[in-house]
Motif scaffolding. Structure first.
Motif, PDB file in Angstrom:
ATOM      1  N   ALA A   1      11.230 -42.855  20.637  1.00 21.97           N
ATOM      2  CA  ALA A   1       9.875 -42.960  21.802  1.00 21.97           C
ATOM      3  C   ALA A   1       8.496 -43.696  22.428  1.00 21.97           C
ATOM      4  O   ALA A   1       8.860 -44.346  23.233  1.00 21.97           O
ATOM      5  CB  ALA A   1       9.540 -41.063  21.972  1.00 21.97           C
ATOM      6  N   ILE A   2       8.091 -44.095  21.265  1.00 25.75           N
ATOM      7  CA  ILE A   2       7.240 -45.236  21.447  1.00 25.75           C
ATOM      8  C   ILE A   2       7.795 -46.439  21.731  1.00 25.75           C
ATOM      9  O   ILE A   2       7.298 -46.998  22.820  1.00 25.75           O
ATOM     10  CB  ILE A   2       6.105 -45.539  20.337  1.00 25.75           C
ATOM     11  CG1 ILE A   2       5.329 -46.581  20.287  1.00 25.75           C
ATOM     12  CG2 ILE A   2       7.309 -46.534  18.863  1.00 25.75           C
ATOM     13  CD1 ILE A   2       4.305 -46.363  19.177  1.00 25.75           C
TER      14      ILE A   2
ATOM     15  N   ASN B   1       8.846 -45.901  25.422  1.00 31.14           N
ATOM     16  CA  ASN B   1       7.209 -46.229  25.777  1.00 31.14           C
ATOM     17  C   ASN B   1       7.092 -47.617  27.158  1.00 31.14           C
ATOM     18  O   ASN B   1       5.621 -47.770  27.359  1.00 31.14           O
ATOM     19  CB  ASN B   1       6.379 -44.581  25.119  1.00 31.14           C
ATOM     20  CG  ASN B   1       6.262 -43.718  25.490  1.00 31.14           C
ATOM     21  OD1 ASN B   1       7.251 -42.948  26.904  1.00 31.14           O
ATOM     22  ND2 ASN B   1       6.472 -42.672  25.124  1.00 31.14           N
TER      23      ASN B   1
ATOM     24  N   PRO C   1      -1.159 -53.077  26.886  1.00 26.70           N
ATOM     25  CA  PRO C   1      -2.208 -51.694  27.309  1.00 26.70           C
ATOM     26  C   PRO C   1      -2.241 -50.320  26.308  1.00 26.70           C
ATOM     27  O   PRO C   1      -0.603 -50.270  25.643  1.00 26.70           O
ATOM     28  CB  PRO C   1      -1.927 -51.880  28.859  1.00 26.70           C
ATOM     29  CG  PRO C   1      -0.169 -52.538  28.665  1.00 26.70           C
ATOM     30  CD  PRO C   1      -0.517 -52.716  28.201  1.00 26.70           C
ATOM     31  N   ALA C   2      -2.426 -49.025  27.491  1.00 28.74           N
ATOM     32  CA  ALA C   2      -2.057 -47.847  26.300  1.00 28.74           C
ATOM     33  C   ALA C   2      -1.069 -47.855  26.884  1.00 28.74           C
ATOM     34  O   ALA C   2      -0.838 -47.463  28.765  1.00 28.74           O
ATOM     35  CB  ALA C   2      -3.014 -47.077  26.814  1.00 28.74           C
ATOM     36  N   LEU C   3      -0.292 -47.585  26.185  1.00 27.21           N
ATOM     37  CA  LEU C   3       1.438 -46.508  25.539  1.00 27.21           C
ATOM     38  C   LEU C   3       1.166 -45.207  26.314  1.00 27.21           C
ATOM     39  O   LEU C   3       0.465 -44.633  25.566  1.00 27.21           O
ATOM     40  CB  LEU C   3       2.531 -46.771  24.979  1.00 27.21           C
ATOM     41  CG  LEU C   3       2.454 -47.971  24.120  1.00 27.21           C
ATOM     42  CD1 LEU C   3       3.291 -47.897  23.470  1.00 27.21           C
ATOM     43  CD2 LEU C   3       3.515 -48.864  25.558  1.00 27.21           C
ATOM     44  N   CYS C   4       1.636 -44.557  26.708  1.00 25.50           N
ATOM     45  CA  CYS C   4       1.800 -43.280  27.211  1.00 25.50           C
ATOM     46  C   CYS C   4       3.276 -43.137  27.649  1.00 25.50           C
ATOM     47  O   CYS C   4       4.325 -43.265  28.037  1.00 25.50           O
ATOM     48  CB  CYS C   4       0.873 -42.449  28.119  1.00 25.50           C
ATOM     49  SG  CYS C   4       0.646 -42.576  30.069  1.00 25.50           S
ATOM     50  N   ALA C   5       3.844 -41.615  26.964  1.00 30.15           N
ATOM     51  CA  ALA C   5       4.778 -40.309  26.885  1.00 30.15           C
ATOM     52  C   ALA C   5       5.185 -40.170  28.174  1.00 30.15           C
ATOM     53  O   ALA C   5       3.642 -39.706  29.658  1.00 30.15           O
ATOM     54  CB  ALA C   5       4.994 -39.109  26.439  1.00 30.15           C
ATOM     55  N   PRO C   6       6.393 -39.975  28.879  1.00 27.75           N
ATOM     56  CA  PRO C   6       6.479 -38.995  30.609  1.00 27.75           C
ATOM     57  C   PRO C   6       6.122 -37.874  30.949  1.00 27.75           C
ATOM     58  O   PRO C   6       5.856 -37.547  30.164  1.00 27.75           O
ATOM     59  CB  PRO C   6       8.148 -39.648  31.000  1.00 27.75           C
ATOM     60  CG  PRO C   6       8.091 -39.396  29.431  1.00 27.75           C
ATOM     61  CD  PRO C   6       7.604 -40.045  28.594  1.00 27.75           C
ATOM     62  N   PHE C   7       5.531 -37.570  31.385  1.00 31.91           N
ATOM     63  CA  PHE C   7       4.885 -35.965  32.380  1.00 31.91           C
ATOM     64  C   PHE C   7       6.300 -35.108  32.563  1.00 31.91           C
ATOM     65  O   PHE C   7       6.612 -35.536  34.031  1.00 31.91           O
ATOM     66  CB  PHE C   7       3.235 -35.886  32.858  1.00 31.91           C
ATOM     67  CG  PHE C   7       3.131 -34.787  32.440  1.00 31.91           C
ATOM     68  CD1 PHE C   7       1.480 -34.712  31.589  1.00 31.91           C
ATOM     69  CD2 PHE C   7       3.340 -33.637  33.560  1.00 31.91           C
ATOM     70  CE1 PHE C   7       0.560 -33.042  31.312  1.00 31.91           C
ATOM     71  CE2 PHE C   7       2.886 -32.791  32.864  1.00 31.91           C
ATOM     72  CZ  PHE C   7       1.247 -32.494  32.032  1.00 31.91           C
TER      73      PHE C   7
ATOM     74  N   SER D   1      -0.108 -39.075  22.648  1.00 31.82           N
ATOM     75  CA  SER D   1       1.284 -39.260  23.697  1.00 31.82           C
ATOM     76  C   SER D   1       1.605 -40.781  23.190  1.00 31.82           C
ATOM     77  O   SER D   1       3.828 -40.553  24.021  1.00 31.82           O
ATOM     78  CB  SER D   1       1.203 -39.219  24.568  1.00 31.82           C
ATOM     79  OG  SER D   1       0.984 -40.390  25.609  1.00 31.82           O
ATOM     80  N   ALA D   2       1.371 -41.884  22.854  1.00 32.88           N
ATOM     81  CA  ALA D   2       2.491 -43.071  22.575  1.00 32.88           C
ATOM     82  C   ALA D   2       4.050 -42.681  21.848  1.00 32.88           C
ATOM     83  O   ALA D   2       5.039 -43.317  22.186  1.00 32.88           O
ATOM     84  CB  ALA D   2       2.083 -44.081  22.115  1.00 32.88           C
TER      85      ALA D   2
ATOM     86  N   VAL E   1       5.235 -39.661  21.510  1.00 36.22           N
ATOM     87  CA  VAL E   1       6.082 -38.857  22.040  1.00 36.22           C
ATOM     88  C   VAL E   1       7.323 -38.614  23.226  1.00 36.22           C
ATOM     89  O   VAL E   1       6.966 -39.452  24.213  1.00 36.22           O
ATOM     90  CB  VAL E   1       4.835 -37.854  22.263  1.00 36.22           C
ATOM     91  CG1 VAL E   1       5.561 -36.497  23.194  1.00 36.22           C
ATOM     92  CG2 VAL E   1       3.605 -36.916  21.480  1.00 36.22           C
TER      93      VAL E   1
ATOM     94  N   VAL F   1       5.934 -34.855  27.784  1.00 33.72           N
ATOM     95  CA  VAL F   1       4.710 -34.003  27.252  1.00 33.72           C
ATOM     96  C   VAL F   1       4.804 -33.358  28.851  1.00 33.72           C
ATOM     97  O   VAL F   1       5.012 -33.532  29.690  1.00 33.72           O
ATOM     98  CB  VAL F   1       3.872 -35.196  27.190  1.00 33.72           C
ATOM     99  CG1 VAL F   1       2.367 -33.897  27.896  1.00 33.72           C
ATOM    100  CG2 VAL F   1       3.212 -36.078  26.341  1.00 33.72           C
TER     101      VAL F   1
ATOM    102  N   LEU G   1      -7.395 -47.891  30.532  1.00 27.50           N
ATOM    103  CA  LEU G   1      -6.078 -47.921  29.670  1.00 27.50           C
ATOM    104  C   LEU G   1      -5.213 -49.395  29.941  1.00 27.50           C
ATOM    105  O   LEU G   1      -4.593 -49.825  28.920  1.00 27.50           O
ATOM    106  CB  LEU G   1      -5.142 -47.285  30.499  1.00 27.50           C
ATOM    107  CG  LEU G   1      -5.668 -45.281  31.285  1.00 27.50           C
ATOM    108  CD1 LEU G   1      -5.382 -44.554  32.654  1.00 27.50           C
ATOM    109  CD2 LEU G   1      -5.324 -44.684  30.505  1.00 27.50           C
TER     110      LEU G   1
ATOM    111  N   MET H   1      -7.572 -52.129  28.737  1.00 25.94           N
ATOM    112  CA  MET H   1      -7.796 -52.686  27.386  1.00 25.94           C
ATOM    113  C   MET H   1      -7.101 -52.320  26.128  1.00 25.94           C
ATOM    114  O   MET H   1      -6.293 -52.048  25.959  1.00 25.94           O
ATOM    115  CB  MET H   1      -9.348 -51.556  26.733  1.00 25.94           C
ATOM    116  CG  MET H   1     -10.071 -51.991  27.850  1.00 25.94           C
ATOM    117  SD  MET H   1     -10.859 -53.747  27.942  1.00 25.94           S
ATOM    118  CE  MET H   1     -11.464 -54.134  27.011  1.00 25.94           C
TER     119      MET H   1
END
Lengths: 325, 325
Positions: A293-294, A297, A316-322, B144-145, B147, B150, B313, B315
């Motif tokens: 996942a990471i 992402n 920058p901030a990574l995130c999962a898909p919603f 969530s990175a 994951v 979500v 986000l 940074m």
């Protein structure tokens, strides 16, 4: 935004990652693997999902793409020749290679080679994963962001190997005698990789010296008999590994226990500082799912990173898909 | 790397922040405050630490510096005229203004004004803090990175207001009757700020629509009598506030309980997804210390951010200073 992706390395993690990329709407436009039995086969057939092209044995033969997902080996010296052709022609690289998490200290020449190729191609090259890459390195840094000052960092991860793949149970030595475990350690290449890289990333973030840093590895001896689908552990034999790294002062201690029948699996970060912070991820992140996942992402953000060899600290901030529903 | 800093806003948080900046080796080269009683006084005298210059009433009169730390008001419309002169002449801005956490949705005109001024000056403008800015917005994104996907996000924070400053206990309504609490709410401007901004930041990260999002505020009624140094709470009267925000689908719920005598203070993030993640910061981050710390830690990285109006986000990883001894 849909990415065109080359999957490099068609082991279990690589195949899972490519399938998930397709499920997210990205396009696999080629694949590379060193196994001659795979070369020339249809990528779609090997992956079992929609994909273009045939598996090639060389990065040079792969088509152009936005990102190459590199899931081959842990040894950066062997990953560099795979990554450089992609980077030079403007294909960003995201890899789960453990030594790529923070390679500047251990392998400065390989690091410079990657950095130059990435800058030439105007793209970024990133190593990521759950460990190394997140739990024992990036997460402690992030958790320190609202802290006034930090005096020590202790991060640990407890994984129940009995609930993971057979190869992982073998990797941690489940079922070995203590003497066999010692032999494997002495032979080298045994156990989990990337602790020194996690330590280097932390030290880079906090501006600390890594001189005198060390790693450790020892068996977790079982005091009960446990049988899993993949391993049989007798009382007094090895249930798994206890591994980690610490800096010379003992102010930074990273610790992994991965063994069959592990009690209270969790990821925990303790920052002794002002104030003191203790954070627990209940049950801990699941290694295979999280690494896959990471990396995906990160791939979705890698085109916004500055060109060059990057680390998680730069991203920058990574995130999962919603997902709705 | 030592920064030259202008402290803008000389309330308790601003003074504490400036002192800590000096303790870290940065230089306070000026200060701005709207109070005429402070203007013209020596900055060093007002702060009680080493600093240059006299307090001015206008950003235009402040000298050039690397960063302006803006700790004035929550209302972005009032903060813009303070920030623009700094940004235009190349002084980056880090502010604890709650509405600056993610202002693009609520205040697009003010956001564009800040963005243009920052680009003109070639510097970044950032809003940060612990809440909003970290616990209920940035941290859930970061967690969530690793994951896969979500499906819902629930983040909450429980703060024992009895262990915090007197003004905070007053802010949450400790000691009011339920009727008085309702009157304060109806009068407007009561309670904690920034929930909608946290929701906007989360929705921006996850690519979600914010239409129909809402905030809520209600009293926490005490079932015991509690007396603190600053407030007296009878049984059946108000111990504090319960506030938060949710998106229209109820998939994102942010929740703060801040009251005198709070049981089990903590910061908790639950991501329902693949896999499900539950993370707890034991005891929770301390509001004042953490807000001060994250602003300073952001200031130390702000010069590496791309010019323009930025959010957390964008940074790179912030971190605390590591202190030996």
């Amino acid at each position: 935004m849909s990415l065109s992706i080359i999957q490099v390395g068609l082991g279990p993690i690589g195949i899972a990652m490519a399938r998930k990329a397709v499920a997210r709407g990205h396009r696999i436009v080629g694949a590379v693997d060193s196994a001659s039995t795979l070369q020339g086969r249809s990528v779609a057939d090997v992956l079992g999902c929609a994909a273009l092209g045939t598996v090639s044995g060389s990065p040079e033969d792969a088509p152009h793409a936005d990102v190459a997902l590199v899931t081959t080996v842990s040894d950066l010296e062997r990953v560099v020749p795979t990554c450089v052709p992609f980077l030079r022609r403007g294909t960003a690289v995201v890899s789960t290679c453990e030594e790529l998490i923070y390679p500047w200290k251990s392998l400065p020449v390989a690091s410079r080679t990657l950095d130059e190729a990435a800058r030439m191609g105007g793209v970024a090259c990133l190593g990521t994963g759950i460990n190394p890459g997140f739990v024992l390195d990036y997460l402690p840094v992030i958790l320190s962001a609202p802290v006034e000052e930090v005096r020590s960092i202790h991060a640990w991860r407890v994984v129940d190997a009995g609930k993971r793949r057979g190869p992982l149970q073998k990797k941690v030595g489940a079922g070995l005698t203590p003497a066999e475990f010692a032999q494997r350690v002495a032979a080298g290449g045994f156990g989990h990789r990337g602790f020194m890289e996690s330590l280097h990333l932390l030290c880079a973030a906090f501006g600390l010296d890594t001189a005198g840093a060390s790693t450790f590895i020892e068996p977790v001896i079982s005091d009960v008999a446990i049988t899993t689908e993949h391993a049989s552990v007798a009382v007094g034999s090895v249930a798994g590994i206890h591994q980690g790294a610490r800096d010379a002062s003992g102010r930074i201690v990273l610790d992994l226990k991965m063994y069959v029948g592990a009690l209270n699996p969790a990821d925990i970060v303790e920052l002794d500082g002002t104030p003191r912070i203790r954070v627990e991820v209940q049950g801990g992140y699941h290694g295979d799912i999280a690494t896959c996942a990471i990396a995906l992402n990160a791939a979705e953000k890698i085109r916004s990173a500055q060109p060059g060899l990057r680390t998680m600290l730069d991203m920058p901030a990574l995130c999962a898909p919603f997902v709705r529903g």
